[in-house]
Design a protein around this motif. Structure first.
Motif, short mmCIF file in Angstrom:
data_model
loop_
_atom_site.label_atom_id
_atom_site.label_comp_id
_atom_site.label_asym_id
_atom_site.label_seq_id
_atom_site.Cartn_x
_atom_site.Cartn_y
_atom_site.Cartn_z
N ILE A 25 0.74 -1.05 0.11
CA ILE A 25 0.00 0.17 0.06
C ILE A 25 0.98 1.22 0.02
O ILE A 25 1.78 1.53 0.86
CB ILE A 25 -0.88 0.13 1.26
N VAL A 31 -7.24 2.23 1.74
CA VAL A 31 -7.76 0.93 0.97
C VAL A 31 -8.64 0.11 1.75
O VAL A 31 -8.62 0.02 3.13
CB VAL A 31 -6.42 0.12 0.99
N PHE A 33 -10.27 -3.27 3.03
CA PHE A 33 -10.02 -4.84 3.12
C PHE A 33 -11.31 -5.42 3.40
O PHE A 33 -12.00 -5.17 4.30
CB PHE A 33 -9.10 -5.03 4.28
N ILE A 152 -4.93 2.04 10.95
CA ILE A 152 -5.36 0.79 10.80
C ILE A 152 -6.87 0.63 11.48
O ILE A 152 -6.68 0.46 12.68
CB ILE A 152 -4.38 -0.49 11.14
N THR A 180 -2.13 7.39 5.39
CA THR A 180 -2.46 6.04 4.52
C THR A 180 -3.63 5.31 5.80
O THR A 180 -3.28 5.43 6.92
CB THR A 180 -1.39 5.03 4.31
N PHE A 182 -5.83 1.86 6.07
CA PHE A 182 -6.26 0.36 5.85
C PHE A 182 -7.47 0.09 6.58
O PHE A 182 -7.32 0.06 7.99
CB PHE A 182 -4.85 -0.33 6.05
N SER A 184 -10.92 -2.40 7.29
CA SER A 184 -11.83 -3.34 7.21
C SER A 184 -13.34 -3.29 7.38
O SER A 184 -13.49 -2.38 8.27
CB SER A 184 -11.32 -4.84 8.01
N CYS A 195 -12.94 4.67 0.04
CA CYS A 195 -11.80 3.95 -0.52
C CYS A 195 -11.32 4.32 -1.97
O CYS A 195 -12.06 4.49 -2.89
CB CYS A 195 -11.86 2.56 -0.40
N ASP A 209 -7.49 -7.59 -5.85
CA ASP A 209 -6.95 -6.44 -5.43
C ASP A 209 -6.84 -5.38 -6.65
O ASP A 209 -5.87 -5.68 -7.54
CB ASP A 209 -5.41 -6.73 -4.99
#
Length: 300
Positions: A25, A31, A33, A152, A180, A182, A184, A195, A209
């Motif tokens: 990434i 992003v 997930f 995260i 950044t 990330f 879920s 995203c 991906d």
């Protein structure tokens, strides 16, 4: 790269939670997930935050090795776990002050994250008095205290009402302008709203991906809703070799999924004429991430 994952595997007894996972990434990406329950999402996030270790493979977060430089990894990330651990008896500022001491950051940062996360109206309350949406804001404020380069977030909007969902989405999107992220989630609309890119995992393996816009654009499947003036059986559609599925909405309304780059609506008009049928409605549904997710994760 902000996050680099190379051939990460993790087993729980005989169950393989992660199977040779690899991806990277870039700095500034948001992003999503995605994966069904038990696909391995939380396991990978716990590995990246050094909460648990992998059985095989390597990973780096902000160029720090998760196995050799765990303390540096922890200092450089902000982590909001699925079950946000909060001290409900503490006041918002008291809780953030405690964590500021842990991170060894200036107390002036507390007011900054309170404003950034929209906590100001509730900042003088005990955490136990807050709604679920504001408790999530407290968790995000804590994750941002030390101004990490990588966030995260594991299911950051679980249990929120529609208004809270919109607020937290906007908050994450704004935070992602210079960090950044990330995250879920099970909420596809959330990924579509926030995203840049999506990684889909199923049974411990990455099955997709791609950049989100590219992923949706590349899909060749068409979903068409059609209504006839009389009942028609599935067998009548046997002539279509590219027909993937037929779902009966009711006796005369069907949802047809074709694998084709050619618009199937004119062909269905000809089909109806051959069968002596009248078409009462014919609509091409826009493909969305939820449909792609179902296709990618339902394969055996």
């Amino acid at each position: 790269m902000s996050i680099e994952v190379l051939n990460i595997s993790k087993n729980y007894g005989e169950q393989k939670a992660l199977d040779q996972i690899s991806f990277s990434i870039k700095k500034g990406e948001i992003v999503g997930f995605l994966g069904p329950n038990g696909a391995g999402k939380s396991t990978l996030m716990k590995i990246l935050t050094t909460y648990i270790s992998s059985d095989e493979g390597e990973a780096k977060v902000n160029n720090f090795d998760i196995n050799l430089e765990s303390k540096s990894v922890q200092k450089s990330i902000g982590y909001l776990p699925e079950h946000n651990p909060l001290y409900l008896d503490l006041y918002v500022r008291e809780y953030l002050s405690f964590n500021a001491d842990v991170y060894k950051v200036a107390k002036t940062r507390i007011e900054e994250v309170i404003q950034l996360t929209g906590l100001t109206p509730e900042s003088n309350k005990k955490i136990g008095q807050l709604s679920k949406g504001y408790r999530q804001r407290v968790g995000l404020a804590c994750a941002l205290l030390h101004n990490p380069e990588v966030l995260i977030l594991d299911e950051p909007t679980t249990g929120l009402d529609p208004n809270q969902l919109v607020e937290i989405r906007e908050l994450i999107k704004n935070i992602g302008k210079d960090k950044t992220v990330f995250l879920s989630t099970h909420i596809m609309q959330e990924v579509e709203a926030i995203c840049d890119r999506v990684i889909i995992i199923n049974k411990g393996k990455i099955v997709e991906d791609k950049n989100l816009k590219t992923l949706v654009k590349e899909q060749t499947n068409q979903i068409i809703t059609i209504e006839f003036d009389k009942i028609i059986s599935k067998e009548d559609f046997n002539q279509f070799n590219n027909l993937i599925s037929i779902d009966h909405i009711n006796d005369t309304v069907l949802e047809l999924t074709f694998e084709s780059k050619t618009d199937m609506r004119p062909i269905l008009f000809d089909f109806a004429q051959e069968k002596g049928l009248k078409i009462l409605q014919l609509n091409l549904k826009n493909r969305n991430l939820e449909q792609i997710f179902r296709e990618k994760t339902s394969k055996k």
